[in-house]
Design an enzyme around this catalytic site. Sequence first.
Site, PDB file in Angstrom:
ATOM      1  N   LYS A  95       0.840  -1.209   0.000  1.00 42.43           N
ATOM      2  CA  LYS A  95       0.000   0.000   0.000  1.00 42.43           C
ATOM      3  C   LYS A  95       0.865   1.245   0.000  1.00 42.43           C
ATOM      4  O   LYS A  95       2.032   1.213   0.439  1.00 42.43           O
ATOM      5  CB  LYS A  95      -0.935   0.034   1.209  1.00 42.43           C
ATOM      6  CG  LYS A  95      -0.266  -0.068   2.597  1.00 42.43           C
ATOM      7  CD  LYS A  95       0.175   1.230   3.228  1.00 42.43           C
ATOM      8  CE  LYS A  95       0.837   1.023   4.589  1.00 42.43           C
ATOM      9  NZ  LYS A  95       1.669   2.115   5.049  1.00 42.43           N
TER      10      LYS A  95
ATOM     11  N   ASP B  46      -1.982  -1.689  10.662  1.00 46.39           N
ATOM     12  CA  ASP B  46      -1.988  -1.679   9.193  1.00 46.39           C
ATOM     13  C   ASP B  46      -2.615  -2.944   8.599  1.00 46.39           C
ATOM     14  O   ASP B  46      -2.871  -3.000   7.407  1.00 46.39           O
ATOM     15  CB  ASP B  46      -0.544  -1.597   8.673  1.00 46.39           C
ATOM     16  CG  ASP B  46      -0.132  -0.176   8.353  1.00 46.39           C
ATOM     17  OD1 ASP B  46      -0.961   0.733   8.508  1.00 46.39           O
ATOM     18  OD2 ASP B  46       1.026   0.007   7.936  1.00 46.39           O
TER      19      ASP B  46
END
EC number: 2.7.1.148
Length: 261
Positions: free
Chosen positions: A8, A128
């Site tokens: 990401k 995360d």
Amino acid sequence: MKIKTSSKLNLFLKVISKRDDGYHDIKTIMSEFDFGDEIFISKSSTDSFNSNMVSTGPNLVEKALLKLREHVSVPSVSIELKKMTPIGSGMGTGSSDAAETLKGLNDFFNLKLDRTMLLKIAAEIGMDVPFFIDGKLALATKRGDKLEAVDGVFKNALVVMDEPVISKNIYTLLEPSDFDSDEPNTLILPVLRNYPKVRDFYYHLQNIDKNFRMSGAGGAFFLIGENDYLNQVKNKVSAKLKMIVDIRVPEVGYDDFIFSS
Ligand SMILES: C[C@@](CO)(OP(=O)(O)O)[C@H](O)COP(=O)(O)OP(=O)(O)OC[C@H]1O[C@@H](n2ccc(N)nc2=O)[C@H](O)[C@@H]1O
Ligand SMILES: Nc1ncnc2c1ncn2[C@@H]1O[C@H](COP(=O)(O)OP(=O)(O)O)[C@@H](O)[C@H]1O
């Protein structure tokens, strides 16, 4: 079973304030893209974990299996991680490895955990990790674990990295004035103060294009733009990792955050 993981970019990341639980409230847009590792899951009479990754502590893949076992019975399993992405990039590759392990084991053993449960277990591994349960594009708030899907369109991004930022403590290096900063990523301030090699790399990038941004806690940086221009920039950047990827950006509503002039 073979699983491909992903990465990401934090298109922006505002650290808002310190919370009573020691974490920080943040606001970030996380955008998944195709760059990852490989995980192999197979049946086995005893548990085993193997990886080409040099590790100082337990791997996030092993952590995912242990966390899963706190909620549901999982048979003995052999897991292999073929690590192909760099450590300490701010691209969340370890978190993706963990999320894909959860989803992979759930499918492989037909454990029947629903999405809500997977999100809960993911958050117990790291802030995360929940993003990678659905991936794509999401606005993340609270500790980074409150997720809201965002409609996206694809753009090109040049992603570059030279030196890693190996720190689980970057938030502890924030200073009070950092919270008032206009930086698109608040975490760049403690990184520039504490990681001289990353600071030199950032200045090198700034001399080429001022719109380079840091992802997460670094050391990866990215620039969104047209393919031809990104190729010109890529030729000027000196870095260990340089790649042009397709990245999702929000269709509407976030231009002020994402496209600086
Ligand atoms: C900085 C970001 C940006 O996406 O990630 P990366 O740069 O690693 O990709 C995240 O906020 C990191 O996520 P992650 O690395 O999973 O965090 P965790 O393992 O849950 O927490 C590590 C430590 O960071 C601090 N932490 C984490 C998240 C948050 N919102 N506030 C915090 O203060 C806590 O002190 C915690 O002990
Ligand atoms: N499968 C994994 N992939 C990457 N890092 C891992 C993994 N398992 C454990 N780690 C540890 O997690 C830390 C990297 O975390 P972090 O820097 O937050 O990740 P990133 O920068 O990739 O988003 C390192 O200390 C690394 O040793």
